[in-house]
Scaffold this active site. Structure first.
Site, PDB file in Angstrom:
ATOM      1  N   ASP A   1       6.752  -2.311  -1.629  1.00 37.26           N
ATOM      2  CA  ASP A   1       5.275  -3.115  -1.007  1.00 37.26           C
ATOM      3  C   ASP A   1       6.288  -4.604  -0.161  1.00 37.26           C
ATOM      4  O   ASP A   1       7.393  -4.592  -0.334  1.00 37.26           O
ATOM      5  CB  ASP A   1       4.237  -3.440  -2.183  1.00 37.26           C
TER       6      ASP A   1
ATOM      7  N   TYR B   1      -5.257  -4.009  18.115  1.00 38.41           N
ATOM      8  CA  TYR B   1      -4.881  -3.033  16.827  1.00 38.41           C
ATOM      9  C   TYR B   1      -4.963  -1.751  17.794  1.00 38.41           C
ATOM     10  O   TYR B   1      -3.742  -0.841  17.224  1.00 38.41           O
ATOM     11  CB  TYR B   1      -6.130  -3.260  15.792  1.00 38.41           C
TER      12      TYR B   1
END
Ligand SMILES: NC(=O)c1ccc[n+]([C@@H]2O[C@H](COP(=O)([O-])OP(=O)(O)OC[C@H]3O[C@@H](n4cnc5c(N)ncnc54)[C@H](OP(=O)(O)O)[C@@H]3O)[C@@H](O)[C@H]2O)c1
Length: 300
Positions: free
Chosen positions: A30, A128
């Site tokens: 991550d 986005y």
């Protein structure tokens, strides 16, 4: 097979940890991973990670997904959604690795009623969507072996999701209004992960299967009918609600303004995927009912 998974704690990343594990050696990172750097905003660190691990498959489940924030934070959204995938694609090409990446129906203009095909013209409505499109294009231009899955309305049992929000509001409020003029299919992170694992295996055997695919369950709904389905399931499970499924109000997109524009037509045609990989995609209600059963069991 050595697999590098990025974004392991997101909705899709979490389920990929499960579905990719049986395929080979899985290294899951991550943004905070240190031994190998997993931050997509650190482009040189990311390239170094790929070189150090030298995976056969790179699965990128990380993304800048804050749709409204992206309108005013374009630089960071572009870094994570477009520049990082470009780096991954370059490194994948160098290694001969397969790159698996996720994109969105937000690359389309969102008009009309027909499900979008992979070949339809793109024209994102918001920042986005624009950065996600640039990510797709960078991967395609790199010439690396890839699978890009465009999906819509992703939910997972873990973390917050639309269904949990509707349940909470229906318990606490006296009325509930939900948008009824945006259409799509709620897609479970589990389904995305399971289909990804299947497609990775198939594409490693037959490289001609690589490419761009739409991936969502069968059927379609509006947010309004999705909310009503969720509340009806909760009622059937004996959960007390102040707003019942029948009492949900329908509102138009225009009465719920957001910084980023949302498409009204998020329908995706999944014929290409079903044919290429001999898959049957279940109706959207199946996955949502399963997720609800999981969360309702812990609520009662
Ligand atoms: N959610 C949807 O409705 C939807 C719809 C269509 C397509 N998609 C696409 O599906 C894919 C998976 O989405 P999701 O729903 O699983 O999203 P998610 O739950 O928001 O997860 C995204 C993950 O990306 C990570 N991330 C963000 N910035 C990062 C960075 N700089 N470096 C490393 N990791 C970073 C986040 O970690 P932190 O929280 O630690 O930052 C988070 O774990 C994405 O490509 C998304 O664009 C999603």
């Amino acid at each position: 097979v050595k697999i590098l998974l990025l974004g392991k704690n997101g909705q899709v990343g979490w389920e990929l940890q499960r579905s990719l594990a049986p395929l080979g050696e899985l290294i899951a990172l991550d943004s905070k991973s240190q031994a190998y750097r997993g931050d997509l905003a650190d482009l040189s660190g990311l390239a170094q990670t790929v070189r150090d691990i030298a995976p056969d498959v790179i699965v990128n489940a990380a993304a800048y997904t804050a749709v409204d924030k992206a309108e005013t934070d374009l630089q960071q959204a572009r870094l994570v959604n477009a520049e990082a995938p470009q780096v991954l694609a370059r490194e994948a090409k160098q290694l001969g690795a397969l790159l698996v990446h996720y994109s969105t129906d937000y690359v389309f203009p969102g008009d009309g009623q027909d499900p979008w095909q992979e070949t339809d013209a793109v024209a994102p409505l918001n920042a986005y969507g624009q950065t996600k499109l640039e990510g797709e294009q960078a991967i395609q231009a790199s010439g690396c072996a890839h699978l890009i899955f465009r999906t819509s309305w992703v939910y997972a049992a873990r973390g917050n999701n639309f269904a949990k929000t509707m349940l909470k509001l229906a318990r606490e409020r006296d009325s509930l209004n939900v948008i009824n003029d945006q259409f799509g299919a709620p897609t479970g992170a589990e389904l995305l992960a399971d289909v990804s694992a299947h497609a990775i295996r198939a594409t490693r055997k037959d490289a001609r299967l690589g490419g761009l695919y739409h991936l969502a369950p069968s059927g379609e709904t509006s947010w309004y009918d999705y909310a009503r389905f969720v509340l009806a399931q909760a009622q059937a499970a004996g959960i007390g609600l102040r707003v019942s499924s029948e009492q949900v109000g329908a509102i138009a997109t225009e009465s719920y303004p957001t910084p980023a524009k949302r498409p009204k037509n998020s329908r995706l045609s999944t014929q290409k995927l079903q044919q290429a990989f001999a898959l049957n995609l279940p109706q959207w209600q199946q996955g949502v009912a399963r997720m609800l059963q999981e969360i309702l069991e812990t609520t009662t």
